[in-house]
Design a protein around this motif. Structure first.
Motif, PDB file in Angstrom:
ATOM      1  N   LEU A 257       2.911 -19.209  24.065  1.00 51.89           N
ATOM      2  CA  LEU A 257       4.006 -18.289  23.737  1.00 51.89           C
ATOM      3  C   LEU A 257       4.735 -17.924  25.028  1.00 51.89           C
ATOM      4  O   LEU A 257       4.218 -17.196  25.856  1.00 51.89           O
ATOM      5  CB  LEU A 257       3.449 -17.047  23.045  1.00 51.89           C
ATOM      6  N   ILE A 258       5.951 -18.475  25.183  1.00 52.75           N
ATOM      7  CA  ILE A 258       6.692 -18.255  26.424  1.00 52.75           C
ATOM      8  C   ILE A 258       7.165 -16.797  26.502  1.00 52.75           C
ATOM      9  O   ILE A 258       7.399 -16.162  25.472  1.00 52.75           O
ATOM     10  CB  ILE A 258       7.888 -19.230  26.556  1.00 52.75           C
ATOM     11  N   PRO A 259       7.321 -16.256  27.713  1.00 51.28           N
ATOM     12  CA  PRO A 259       7.678 -14.839  27.873  1.00 51.28           C
ATOM     13  C   PRO A 259       8.931 -14.422  27.098  1.00 51.28           C
ATOM     14  O   PRO A 259       8.963 -13.327  26.529  1.00 51.28           O
ATOM     15  CB  PRO A 259       7.889 -14.709  29.388  1.00 51.28           C
ATOM     16  N   LEU A 260       9.942 -15.274  27.056  1.00 53.84           N
ATOM     17  CA  LEU A 260      11.191 -14.934  26.360  1.00 53.84           C
ATOM     18  C   LEU A 260      10.956 -14.615  24.893  1.00 53.84           C
ATOM     19  O   LEU A 260      11.655 -13.794  24.296  1.00 53.84           O
ATOM     20  CB  LEU A 260      12.176 -16.103  26.483  1.00 53.84           C
ATOM     21  N   ARG A 261       9.939 -15.263  24.277  1.00 56.55           N
ATOM     22  CA  ARG A 261       9.735 -15.132  22.827  1.00 56.55           C
ATOM     23  C   ARG A 261       8.622 -14.164  22.456  1.00 56.55           C
ATOM     24  O   ARG A 261       8.325 -14.009  21.269  1.00 56.55           O
ATOM     25  CB  ARG A 261       9.433 -16.508  22.208  1.00 56.55           C
ATOM     26  N   VAL A 262       8.021 -13.497  23.434  1.00 60.73           N
ATOM     27  CA  VAL A 262       6.856 -12.649  23.154  1.00 60.73           C
ATOM     28  C   VAL A 262       7.160 -11.608  22.078  1.00 60.73           C
ATOM     29  O   VAL A 262       6.321 -11.339  21.210  1.00 60.73           O
ATOM     30  CB  VAL A 262       6.329 -11.990  24.450  1.00 60.73           C
ATOM     31  N   ASP A 263       8.341 -11.020  22.112  1.00 58.46           N
ATOM     32  CA  ASP A 263       8.705 -10.028  21.101  1.00 58.46           C
ATOM     33  C   ASP A 263       9.590 -10.628  20.004  1.00 58.46           C
ATOM     34  O   ASP A 263       9.436 -10.304  18.833  1.00 58.46           O
ATOM     35  CB  ASP A 263       9.408  -8.839  21.750  1.00 58.46           C
ATOM     36  N   MET A 264      10.496 -11.525  20.390  1.00 58.39           N
ATOM     37  CA  MET A 264      11.407 -12.088  19.392  1.00 58.39           C
ATOM     38  C   MET A 264      10.690 -12.956  18.350  1.00 58.39           C
ATOM     39  O   MET A 264      11.173 -13.124  17.240  1.00 58.39           O
ATOM     40  CB  MET A 264      12.533 -12.863  20.073  1.00 58.39           C
ATOM     41  N   ILE A 265       9.505 -13.454  18.702  1.00 56.92           N
ATOM     42  CA  ILE A 265       8.738 -14.258  17.743  1.00 56.92           C
ATOM     43  C   ILE A 265       8.309 -13.421  16.542  1.00 56.92           C
ATOM     44  O   ILE A 265       8.132 -13.943  15.431  1.00 56.92           O
ATOM     45  CB  ILE A 265       7.509 -14.915  18.428  1.00 56.92           C
ATOM     46  N   VAL A 266       8.175 -12.108  16.741  1.00 49.88           N
ATOM     47  CA  VAL A 266       7.847 -11.219  15.617  1.00 49.88           C
ATOM     48  C   VAL A 266       9.019 -11.186  14.635  1.00 49.88           C
ATOM     49  O   VAL A 266       8.835 -11.286  13.415  1.00 49.88           O
ATOM     50  CB  VAL A 266       7.517  -9.797  16.120  1.00 49.88           C
ATOM     51  N   MET A 267      10.232 -11.068  15.167  1.00 52.40           N
ATOM     52  CA  MET A 267      11.430 -11.082  14.310  1.00 52.40           C
ATOM     53  C   MET A 267      11.555 -12.427  13.590  1.00 52.40           C
ATOM     54  O   MET A 267      11.860 -12.483  12.391  1.00 52.40           O
ATOM     55  CB  MET A 267      12.695 -10.849  15.143  1.00 52.40           C
ATOM     56  N   ALA A 268      11.306 -13.511  14.324  1.00 56.93           N
ATOM     57  CA  ALA A 268      11.394 -14.849  13.733  1.00 56.93           C
ATOM     58  C   ALA A 268      10.360 -15.029  12.626  1.00 56.93           C
ATOM     59  O   ALA A 268      10.642 -15.645  11.593  1.00 56.93           O
ATOM     60  CB  ALA A 268      11.205 -15.913  14.817  1.00 56.93           C
ATOM     61  N   SER A 269       9.177 -14.470  12.817  1.00 61.72           N
ATOM     62  CA  SER A 269       8.109 -14.580  11.809  1.00 61.72           C
ATOM     63  C   SER A 269       8.471 -13.806  10.544  1.00 61.72           C
ATOM     64  O   SER A 269       8.283 -14.305   9.428  1.00 61.72           O
ATOM     65  CB  SER A 269       6.787 -14.051  12.379  1.00 61.72           C
ATOM     66  N   ILE A 270       8.990 -12.589  10.721  1.00 59.65           N
ATOM     67  CA  ILE A 270       9.381 -11.780   9.557  1.00 59.65           C
ATOM     68  C   ILE A 270      10.512 -12.461   8.795  1.00 59.65           C
ATOM     69  O   ILE A 270      10.488 -12.521   7.558  1.00 59.65           O
ATOM     70  CB  ILE A 270       9.783 -10.356  10.005  1.00 59.65           C
ATOM     71  N   LEU A 271      11.478 -12.995   9.521  1.00 63.17           N
ATOM     72  CA  LEU A 271      12.603 -13.686   8.894  1.00 63.17           C
ATOM     73  C   LEU A 271      12.148 -14.949   8.159  1.00 63.17           C
ATOM     74  O   LEU A 271      12.542 -15.193   7.017  1.00 63.17           O
ATOM     75  CB  LEU A 271      13.641 -14.035   9.969  1.00 63.17           C
ATOM     76  N   THR A 272      11.288 -15.727   8.801  1.00 63.12           N
ATOM     77  CA  THR A 272      10.777 -16.956   8.169  1.00 63.12           C
ATOM     78  C   THR A 272       9.945 -16.627   6.937  1.00 63.12           C
ATOM     79  O   THR A 272      10.081 -17.273   5.888  1.00 63.12           O
ATOM     80  CB  THR A 272       9.953 -17.778   9.182  1.00 63.12           C
TER      81      THR A 272
END
Length: 301
Positions: A257-272
């Motif tokens: 998990l690259i640093p840029l996505r550490v928090d945005m991956i949560v948004m991406a997961s909820i959206l997906t």
């Protein structure tokens, strides 16, 4: 002939260089930088000064590579982060003056079209599919099959935009999650109507967060060399639950998990999750080919 494409995303700027021989394209160089142009953009709808400078510095670096490779054709496209900012044109002018890069601000329809062309090139499309490209500022949805694009639309629900508006807890709590889901339900009414009619069987995630999902699920996958991969639904669901339930620090320590996505991956997961649940889709694929590959394809002579 040598071609260069610069994709100025809200989070990441990409440079890809290819050589064309007898109609075939061969990638000879690619790089990206986590510019975070959309940092705090939702506050005043402005590219803040520090992000502005990061963007110009990155483009100066890209220009040095372009000059080194003696490129014949350069196309730079800017998406949601630039087109929605009040000072977006100031950034375009500064890029030309200070980095020697001419930027084409593309609208959401053009963005979706390029994404479709890139994903089609990857070979990921088989049967009725819904392509989803989660950017920082916007998310594009494209209904298609192998033969044609049926419907496309860009929405201002990118991961950075959602995070700035709704992510107020660590780990994210039910209140914040419900606010996001209610917002998605309101924003995606047209998508719901068309998907209920078209009934896509496969969700194809275009690069970005889906590369992270695929890589975290299967560390044998080399994202840099593959064009497409399957993402098993159950494995994805388990990973998404883990990402959503974890704290920032726990995610920061996760492998892959690259640093840029550490928090945005949560948004991406909820959206997906929302898309999978809302439309009953059971098959997920990754396409590592995205907008920049679609733009590259369009430059072929």
């Amino acid at each position: 002939m040598r071609l260069a494409v610069i994709d100025l995303g809200t989070n990441t700027f990409h440079l890809i260089i290819a050589e064309q021989n007898a109609g075939e394209l061969q990638i000879i160089y690619k790089t990206n930088q986590p510019v975070k142009l959309g940092e705090d953009i939702t506050k005043n709808n402005l590219i803040i000064p520090t992000a502005f400078e990061r963007g110009i510095t990155c483009l100066q670096d890209f220009k040095a590579e372009i000059d080194k490779y003696e490129i014949d054709v350069v196309k730079a496209t800017a998406t949601s982060g630039v087109r929605s900012a009040k000072n977006g044109m100031d950034f375009v002018e500064a890029a030309k003056e200070r980095a020697g890069i001419e930027i084409d601000i593309i609208d959401g329809d053009e963005e979706a079209q390029y994404i479709y062309e890139g994903v089609k090139w990857s070979g990921a499309i088989t049967g009725k599919s819904l392509i989803m490209d989660i950017g920082g500022g916007s998310t594009e949805f494209i209904l298609c099959d192998e033969e044609s694009l049926v419907w496309k639309k860009s929405y201002n629900i990118g991961a950075a935009r959602l995070m700035q508006a709704f992510f107020n807890s660590d780990p994210i709590n039910e209140t914040d999650t419900s606010s996001i889901i209610n917002h998605l339900a309101e924003e995606l009414k047209a998508l719901k109507i068309i998907c209920n009619e078209y009934a896509p069987e496969t969700l194809i995630g275009s690069a970005g967060a889906f590369e992270t999902f695929a890589g975290m699920i299967n560390d044998d996958i080399d994202i840099k060399t593959i064009a497409t991969a399957d993402i098993p639904l159950l494995d994805y669901k388990n990973l998404a639950a883990q990402l959503i339930q974890s704290t920032h620090q726990e995610r920061a320590n996760m492998e892959g998990l690259i640093p840029l996505r550490v928090d945005m991956i949560v948004m991406a997961s909820i959206l997906t999750n929302y898309i999978l649940d809302e439309f009953g889709i059971k098959t997920i694929k990754l396409s590592t080919y995205d907008l920049k590959m679609g733009v590259l394809q369009s430059l072929k002579s």
